[in-house]
Motif scaffolding. Structure first.
Motif, PDB file in Angstrom:
ATOM      1  N   PRO A 160       1.203 -24.556 -23.612  1.00 36.40           N
ATOM      2  CA  PRO A 160       1.245 -23.666 -24.772  1.00 36.40           C
ATOM      3  C   PRO A 160       2.217 -22.512 -24.526  1.00 36.40           C
ATOM      4  O   PRO A 160       2.476 -22.149 -23.376  1.00 36.40           O
ATOM      5  N   TYR A 182      -0.963 -18.646 -25.910  1.00 40.19           N
ATOM      6  CA  TYR A 182      -1.494 -18.928 -27.244  1.00 40.19           C
ATOM      7  C   TYR A 182      -2.388 -20.158 -27.160  1.00 40.19           C
ATOM      8  O   TYR A 182      -2.110 -21.091 -26.406  1.00 40.19           O
ATOM      9  N   ASP A 183      -3.451 -20.164 -27.925  1.00 39.59           N
ATOM     10  CA  ASP A 183      -4.410 -21.271 -27.898  1.00 39.59           C
ATOM     11  C   ASP A 183      -3.914 -22.394 -28.801  1.00 39.59           C
ATOM     12  O   ASP A 183      -4.332 -22.527 -29.946  1.00 39.59           O
ATOM     13  N   VAL A 184      -2.979 -23.165 -28.269  1.00 41.61           N
ATOM     14  CA  VAL A 184      -2.409 -24.293 -28.996  1.00 41.61           C
ATOM     15  C   VAL A 184      -2.934 -25.568 -28.353  1.00 41.61           C
ATOM     16  O   VAL A 184      -2.734 -25.797 -27.167  1.00 41.61           O
ATOM     17  N   ARG A 185      -3.597 -26.383 -29.151  1.00 42.08           N
ATOM     18  CA  ARG A 185      -4.171 -27.629 -28.624  1.00 42.08           C
ATOM     19  C   ARG A 185      -3.550 -28.792 -29.380  1.00 42.08           C
ATOM     20  O   ARG A 185      -4.063 -29.215 -30.401  1.00 42.08           O
ATOM     21  N   TRP A 206      -3.190 -27.104 -22.658  1.00 34.60           N
ATOM     22  CA  TRP A 206      -3.648 -25.754 -22.968  1.00 34.60           C
ATOM     23  C   TRP A 206      -4.543 -25.219 -21.852  1.00 34.60           C
ATOM     24  O   TRP A 206      -4.669 -24.026 -21.670  1.00 34.60           O
ATOM     25  N   ASP A 207      -5.140 -26.130 -21.076  1.00 33.02           N
ATOM     26  CA  ASP A 207      -6.086 -25.762 -20.017  1.00 33.02           C
ATOM     27  C   ASP A 207      -5.445 -25.820 -18.632  1.00 33.02           C
ATOM     28  O   ASP A 207      -6.075 -26.208 -17.661  1.00 33.02           O
ATOM     29  N   GLY A 249      -8.112 -22.276 -20.316  1.00 32.24           N
ATOM     30  CA  GLY A 249      -7.026 -21.615 -21.014  1.00 32.24           C
ATOM     31  C   GLY A 249      -6.807 -20.211 -20.455  1.00 32.24           C
ATOM     32  O   GLY A 249      -7.742 -19.547 -20.018  1.00 32.24           O
TER      33      GLY A 249
END
Length: 166
Positions: free
Chosen positions: A27, A64-67, A73-74, A80
């Protein structure tokens, strides 16, 4: 720049190098956290952000929390890399008096208000696990069943561990 700050920056550089090899696989990273925002966070939490964590946030305020498909993302050891808003939310979740009894039953103790979350894994309703930095710069972890005060002796050690796994 102190030794701990320089060590944290060098460790983060290894993580950044791994991200740069496949940038579409991770991300986007947030810009540095404004110092005014960090000070405001300290005031709300009534806790001081450790020097090493402040150094990391001087580089990036999380990711940014983009999945998306094929995106890690992790990448922070299965978690994250969270921003200041999530830090505040997690800290409040564990330190509010109503929740202390719940977590004492699960963990055998309560969350220390001086612990500052730095990563988290979430499901649709809550933060299920993550890592935090203690006042001395050590890194501990939590999940639904376990609270471990020291997993890594320093934030730099944790970041080197993350880079090794990337």
């Amino acid at each position: 720049m102190s030794g701990r700050t320089a060590t944290t920056r060098r460790a983060w550089n290894r993580v950044q190098d791994a991200i740069s090899r496949t940038p579409d696989g991770f991300p986007p990273l947030r810009p540095p956290a404004p110092q005014t925002a960090v000070r405001a966070l300290e005031e709300v939490m009534d806790a001081r952000v450790p020097e090493a964590l402040r150094a990391l946030w001087d580089i990036h305020e999380g990711a940014y929390d983009v999945r998306a498909a094929d995106m890690r993302w992790d990448f922070m050891d299965g978690h994250g890399f969270i921003g200041l808003d999530e830090v505040r939310q997690i800290h409040a979740m564990f330190t509010e008096p109503l929740n202390q009894g719940l977590y004492r039953g699960r963990w055998g103790r309560v969350w220390d208000p001086a612990w500052i979350p730095v990563t988290s894994r979430t499901d649709s309703t809550m933060y299920t696990s993550g890592y935090f930095v203690d006042p001395g710069g050590g890194v501990g972890s939590w999940n639904g069943d376990t609270l471990t005060e020291t997993v890594h002796p320093t934030l730099a050690h944790y970041l080197h561990h993350v880079a090794d796994r990337m």
